[in-house]
Design a protein around this motif. Structure first.
Motif, PDB file in Angstrom:
ATOM      1  N   ALA B  63       0.842  -1.197   0.000  1.00  0.00           N
ATOM      2  CA  ALA B  63       0.000   0.000   0.000  1.00  0.00           C
ATOM      3  C   ALA B  63       0.873   1.241   0.000  1.00  0.00           C
ATOM      4  CB  ALA B  63      -0.903  -0.009   1.219  1.00  0.00           C
ATOM      5  N   THR B  64       0.281   2.367  -0.295  1.00  0.00           N
ATOM      6  CA  THR B  64       0.966   3.645  -0.167  1.00  0.00           C
ATOM      7  C   THR B  64       0.393   4.363   1.049  1.00  0.00           C
ATOM      8  OG1 THR B  64       1.198   3.746  -2.541  1.00  0.00           O
ATOM      9  CG2 THR B  64       1.518   5.793  -1.346  1.00  0.00           C
ATOM     10  N   TRP B  65       1.268   4.780   1.937  1.00  0.00           N
ATOM     11  CA  TRP B  65       0.838   5.450   3.158  1.00  0.00           C
ATOM     12  C   TRP B  65       1.116   6.940   3.040  1.00  0.00           C
ATOM     13  CZ3 TRP B  65      -0.888   2.836   7.769  1.00  0.00           C
ATOM     14  CH2 TRP B  65      -1.044   1.450   7.582  1.00  0.00           C
ATOM     15  N   PRO B  75       0.952  15.917  -0.450  1.00  0.00           N
ATOM     16  CA  PRO B  75       0.862  14.759   0.445  1.00  0.00           C
ATOM     17  C   PRO B  75       2.212  14.047   0.570  1.00  0.00           C
ATOM     18  CG  PRO B  75      -0.216  14.323  -1.650  1.00  0.00           C
ATOM     19  CD  PRO B  75       0.159  15.762  -1.662  1.00  0.00           C
ATOM     20  N   ALA B  76       2.559  13.706   1.801  1.00  0.00           N
ATOM     21  CA  ALA B  76       3.827  13.011   2.051  1.00  0.00           C
ATOM     22  C   ALA B  76       3.594  11.515   1.890  1.00  0.00           C
ATOM     23  CB  ALA B  76       4.326  13.340   3.447  1.00  0.00           C
ATOM     24  N   LEU B  77       3.765  11.017   0.686  1.00  0.00           N
ATOM     25  CA  LEU B  77       3.454   9.625   0.399  1.00  0.00           C
ATOM     26  C   LEU B  77       4.658   8.725   0.676  1.00  0.00           C
ATOM     27  CD1 LEU B  77       1.424   9.960  -2.904  1.00  0.00           C
ATOM     28  CD2 LEU B  77       0.620   9.900  -0.553  1.00  0.00           C
ATOM     29  N   LEU B  78       4.360   7.521   1.129  1.00  0.00           N
ATOM     30  CA  LEU B  78       5.402   6.514   1.362  1.00  0.00           C
ATOM     31  C   LEU B  78       4.919   5.215   0.734  1.00  0.00           C
ATOM     32  CD1 LEU B  78       5.808   7.382   5.078  1.00  0.00           C
ATOM     33  CD2 LEU B  78       7.731   7.340   3.516  1.00  0.00           C
ATOM     34  N   LEU B 133      11.696   4.703   0.649  1.00  0.00           N
ATOM     35  CA  LEU B 133      10.236   4.586   0.683  1.00  0.00           C
ATOM     36  C   LEU B 133       9.544   5.880   0.257  1.00  0.00           C
ATOM     37  CD1 LEU B 133       9.534   2.550   3.952  1.00  0.00           C
ATOM     38  CD2 LEU B 133       9.675   1.740   1.614  1.00  0.00           C
ATOM     39  N   ALA B 134      10.237   7.007   0.386  1.00  0.00           N
ATOM     40  CA  ALA B 134       9.590   8.304   0.142  1.00  0.00           C
ATOM     41  C   ALA B 134       9.118   8.401  -1.298  1.00  0.00           C
ATOM     42  CB  ALA B 134      10.566   9.431   0.459  1.00  0.00           C
ATOM     43  N   ARG B 135       7.913   8.920  -1.454  1.00  0.00           N
ATOM     44  CA  ARG B 135       7.370   9.138  -2.799  1.00  0.00           C
ATOM     45  C   ARG B 135       7.030  10.603  -3.004  1.00  0.00           C
ATOM     46  NH1 ARG B 135       9.459   5.209  -3.193  1.00  0.00           N
ATOM     47  NH2 ARG B 135       8.738   3.130  -3.775  1.00  0.00           N
ATOM     48  N   ASN B 136       7.654  11.457  -2.214  1.00  0.00           N
ATOM     49  CA  ASN B 136       7.430  12.890  -2.314  1.00  0.00           C
ATOM     50  C   ASN B 136       8.797  13.552  -2.261  1.00  0.00           C
ATOM     51  OD1 ASN B 136       7.347  15.592  -1.065  1.00  0.00           O
ATOM     52  ND2 ASN B 136       5.134  15.285  -1.010  1.00  0.00           N
ATOM     53  N   GLY B 137       9.036  14.491  -3.170  1.00  0.00           N
ATOM     54  CA  GLY B 137      10.357  15.087  -3.291  1.00  0.00           C
ATOM     55  C   GLY B 137      10.866  15.695  -2.002  1.00  0.00           C
TER      56      GLY B 137
END
Lengths: 302, 661
Positions: B63-65, B75-78, B133-137
């Motif tokens: 999942a993406t948290w 949004p700070a996606l992980l 894990l980070a998906r936000n720059g």
């Protein structure tokens, strides 16, 4: 099946004879009678029966050196086709493994030399790793060239692919390649002009000085391994240089044996008419061989 | 029992556990107990993390948290995918081993700074989990910065030393210059997509504005962290001066974060411009050659290993470069081979480089020195370490039958196949480079192992060396088992990276699964087994012969010289001199010869010999001295007289007003 048995028998029994032929050739040039052809076999049998002397500084690495070196060379011998016959083990990409098995052998030979703590053996080991390292690109460029002309990544296909007709069609490239491979053959096996196997001064040796402290069966393994290496790399060279095939399996085996004997004579002639190079000149010759191989690759690409 | 774990959540829990693993060491009254608690938490976190990755491999959807923050960066996606997993596998393994290793290497209570060390180590590894894990720059940059800063605190734990202070500053400078480029990268990316959230893979056309600048910024920023050749100047010093288990993580894992960043950035684009592949390939080749050339001449144990990391990162880059070139010339086979080679080498390097750094820690612990030329004969005094280090040395040279060969085999086969099929086989030219690098690696590691472990001790420290503690050898043994397993079962390594290749490479389905018919993994396994059994058979024969024949023990043959001393042995510098002289242009060996003569009696003479850090010593340091001199004129304006400063302000305001009008 017969071919595999002949391959294994030749690989195991033939190599020391090459040394005998080289010795006899050199003796003939010097006007001596020379040792009998079978002398290397007598030496090996004698060494295997002898006792051993170990230096007190050595560890298990010193004993493992000859064992692994010989094993790696034996496995490499399974991958090389002899004459027109495919190798017992052949698969896509075996040529890389072939080259790296010699790398493993070199690692163990040199590390065993350093285990004695002798500065002479350190010198020999340093020379061995450096010169082999410089020889490595040549071998790989030659392999690319051969792979491209044959369209395969398996030594058995690559080396049995060359035919006299194909040879003549790519003559210039093949000549350059043979020149480069012959230099590599001499360098990898520590023959003149790179190293003099019969020299008597430790300071100028490469291979012989690395194994000064080995004795008895271990020294026998080293001598046999060196002969085997000459045989395997010589087969590689002979397959490229003399692509004769009759189609009859037995006759092809005879041709192969004669070719190898002729190669041994050629090495003997080189050793008789040339002097050893100065150590500083050796890298230049090795880089020269790389350039030869690169030229031959360019001609194939054209 | 069905395993219903959601990998990302477990990875986040593992990251949180790692982050707090150093806290007991700071809080508990008994530091040794605190350190043990910390190591226990870190090992639990590592096992949890590896289990989560196993879940990802068995097909549990990740999942993406989202972190609920109020910062204005979207949004700070992980999230976790197979590319993240590729980097997390060695991360958790090495982290677990390193925290156990530290129990004996840097025991709390007996050695100062243990609390600080385990606290920052926890934060450091945790931040690396967050990086992948980070998906936000912005979240990525925050984790990146925590990673960079904690690494600084880790490597300067022995902060009294002048050398440590210097390399700390150089590291801090290098990492922040790199981060600056990353700020530019993510700002431009946000400009193109309108959000700091990472775009979906392969969604950005390469025609977006500033695509070239973005890729160049990524190569600069991430390449600097990875230690790619012209930007590697911080690396040898930093890795050499950090505590050894920290060096192991920095070298085995942190450098790969740079590789991860480049891979992640490139994955945003539909197709990267043609020059990127060739540039990456060239950077890889120069790093591999330059790194191993530097390594071969080193006299410092850990500096040598650090330089060899540059070489290994170069090999990884060669793989990525081959893959990108393969995409460009529409050769999926080259792409798969390049990616497989790079990815497998990432895993392998994590194993054997960490092993070797931990081994170097054991050596330093045992002898109290880092200088190769003052050691010798350690194999007798540290038999366990000697055996483990030996395995690591063969593995890092990329020799069969160990794991290092597997990754290189993919690169070779890819390049060779290209040499056959490509009308203009430029990628195949990498083959002689790889061969040369392999040969140099043998020089380097024969020297390292031979001089350090074999022969006779060259100093009192080496003569009095003692074996490393159980936790240290245990941690190294686990990594060694990893190396052996990878080498004897190469398909296993391919299995670990296959999902990442499929996800990343956008190659035809079935090509990765069917690569076995082209790249000889099963034959390699068979040959490896043959090799080992042949060696065992020959060894058995030799043993029998030895038992049946007389044996004697004597001194090493000294060519008739009767009074040899241990100082007469060949040293590491002498061993590599022949090779270093061939590479003078890269390594720039520094020689100060003694001058004899002048008067009748010879004067005092000194001889020094060493290799220089070409970029740092010959380019950067002079450049910064020059800049400092230039700015020293400006410094005259800064004299501490307040009233003059007020005058400056008035004058500036006046000039600005004039300019506006």
């Amino acid at each position: 099946m017969t071919d595999i048995i002949i391959h294994c028998a030749l690989t195991l029994l033939f190599p020391p004879l090459l040394l005998g032929i080289i010795g006899k050739t050199k003796a003939a040039f010097a006007g001596r009678v020379g040792a009998p052809f079978l002398q290397p076999y007598y030496d090996l049998i004698k060494l295997v029966r002898k006792g051993s002397v170990f230096s007190e500084t050595t560890t298990w690495v010193f004993r493992a050196g000859p064992v692994v070196t010989l094993s790696a060379t034996l496995v490499a011998a399974l991958l090389i086709p002899l004459g027109r016959h495919a190798a017992p083990v052949s698969f896509n990409g075996d040529l890389i493994l072939f080259a790296y098995l010699f790398g493993l052998a070199r690692f163990f030979t040199t590390i065993a030399a350093l285990d004695t703590g002798s500065s002479f053996e350190g010198m020999g080991a340093a020379r061995e790793v450096t010169f082999s390292c410089l020889a490595e690109p040549t071998l790989f460029i030659a392999l690319i060239t051969l792979a491209r002309t044959s369209g395969s990544l398996s030594l058995s296909t690559i080396l049995t692919h060359t035919t006299p007709a194909g040879w003549l069609a790519t003559g210039a490239s093949m000549l350059l390649l043979i020149g480069a491979l012959f230099i590599i053959l001499l360098a990898e096996n520590c023959r003149i002009p790179f190293d003099d196997p019969t020299t008597h001064l430790e300071l100028t040796m490469i291979h012989e000085v690395m194994v000064l402290d080995h004795s008895g069966p271990a020294f026998g393994m080293i001598l046999y391994g060196a002969a085997l290496k000459l045989f395997v790399l010589g087969a590689l060279f002979a397959n490229v240089a003399i692509p004769l095939a009759t189609g009859n399996a037995l006759v092809d085996w005879v041709i192969f044996v004669v070719t190898m004997a002729a190669l041994a004579v050629a090495i003997g002639v080189v050793e008789s008419v040339m002097a050893r190079l100065r150590l500083v000149r050796i890298p230049q010759l090795l880089v020269g061989s790389t350039i030869l191989a690169a030229f031959s690759m360019l001609l194939v690409l054209r | 029992m069905s395993i219903s774990l959601e990998p990302t959540a477990y990875l986040l829990v593992a990251a949180a556990l790692l982050a707090v693993s150093g806290v007991p060491g700071l809080l508990l009254r008994r530091p040794a107990l605190g350190q043990r608690c910390g190591a226990f938490i870190a090992v639990c976190a590592s096992i949890l993390g590896e289990c989560a990755i196993a879940g990802l491999f068995t097909g549990s959807p990740a999942a993406t948290w989202q972190i609920d923050w109020t910062l204005p960066f979207g949004p700070a996606l992980l999230g976790a995918d197979h590319l993240s997993a590729l980097f997390l596998i060695p991360l958790f393994l090495v982290t677990g081993c390193a925290s156990v290793y530290a129990l004996a290497y840097w025991p709390a209570g007996r050695q100062r700074g243990a609390g600080q060390l385990s606290f920052f180590l926890g934060l450091f590894t945790s931040s690396m989990v967050m990086v992948v894990l980070a998906r936000n720059g912005v979240l990525f940059l925050m984790s990146w910065e925590v990673m960079a800063i904690t690494a600084y605190f880790l490597l300067t734990v022995e902060r009294e030393g002048a050398e440590v202070q210097r390399v700390g500053i150089v590291y801090l400078f290098a990492t922040h210059v790199g981060t600056m480029a990353l700020f530019a990268l993510f700002a431009l990316l946000c400009g193109d997509t309108g959000s700091f959230v990472f775009p979906a893979p392969h969604s950005l056309p390469s025609t977006v504005p500033y695509a070239a600048i973005m890729i160049a910024a990524a190569l600069f920023g991430f390449g600097g962290k990875a230690g790619i050749m012209p930007l590697h100047f911080w690396l040898p010093g930093a890795h050499a001066n950090a505590p050894s288990h920290v060096s192991a993580i920095m070298s085995g894992i942190m450098l790969k974060m740079g590789v991860y960043g480049i891979l992640r950035t490139l994955s945003f684009f539909v197709a990267v411009p043609a020059w990127v592949g060739w540039l990456v390939l060239a950077l890889g080749a120069s790093s591999a050659l330059g790194g191993i050339a530097q390594a071969s001449g080193q006299r410092d144990l850990k500096r040598l290993l650090a330089c060899s990391s540059i070489e290994n990162i170069g090999i990884v880059f060669i793989g990525i470069g081959l893959a990108l070139v393969g995409m460009q010339i529409r050769s999926p086979f080259l792409t798969v081979c390049g990616l497989a080679g790079a990815f497998i080498h990432i895993l392998n390097h994590g194993l054997f480089k960490s092993l070797l750094f931990m081994g170097s820690g054991a050596i330093i612990h045992g002898t109290g020195s880092r200088e190769i030329d003052r050691m010798g004969g350690l194999a007798r005094r540290m038999p366990a370490t000697a055996l483990l280090f030996f395995t690591g040395s063969i593995a890092i040279c990329g020799l069969p039958p160990l794991n290092g060969f597997v990754g290189e085999l993919f690169l070779y086969v890819g390049a060779f196949r290209d040499g056959i099929t490509d009308p203009l086989p430029l990628p195949a030219l990498i083959v002689p480079v790889l061969a040369l690098v392999g040969g140099m690696a043998v020089i380097t590691f024969v020297k390292l192992y031979g001089i350090v472990f074999l022969g006779s001790p060259r100093s009192d420290g080496a003569a009095a060396a003692h074996e490393a503690g159980r936790p240290m050898t245990g941690a190294m043994a686990l990594l060694t088992i990893g190396c052996l397993t990878g080498g004897m079962a190469p398909p296993l390594l391919l299995g670990l990276v296959a999902p990442a290749i499929e996800q990343y490479g956008a190659v035809p389905a079935g090509l990765v699964a069917g690569i076995g018919s082209q790249v000889p993994l099963l034959p390699l396994a068979a040959v490896n087994v043959t090799l080992v059994s042949t060696a065992l058979a020959v060894a058995w024969w030799y043993r029998v012969r030895l038992q049946r024949s007389p044996r004697a023990v004597g001194a090493t043959w000294g060519c008739g010289y009767l009074a040899p001393t241990t100082r007469m042995q060949y040293t590491g510098s002498s061993f590599s001199e022949l090779a270093v002289n061939q590479l003078g242009a890269i390594v720039a060996p520094l020689r100060r010869r003694p001058s004899i003569g002048g008067s009748t009696f010879p004067r005092d003479a000194r001889f020094t010999y060493g290799v220089t850090e070409t970029i740092l010593d010959r380019v950067l340091t002079p450049a910064f001295h020059g800049a400092g001199q230039a700015f020293s004129y400006v410094r005259r304006l800064q004299h501490g007289h307040l009233h003059i400063y007020v005058l400056y302000i008035v004058a500036t305001l006046f000039v600005l007003m004039l300019w506006v009008h």
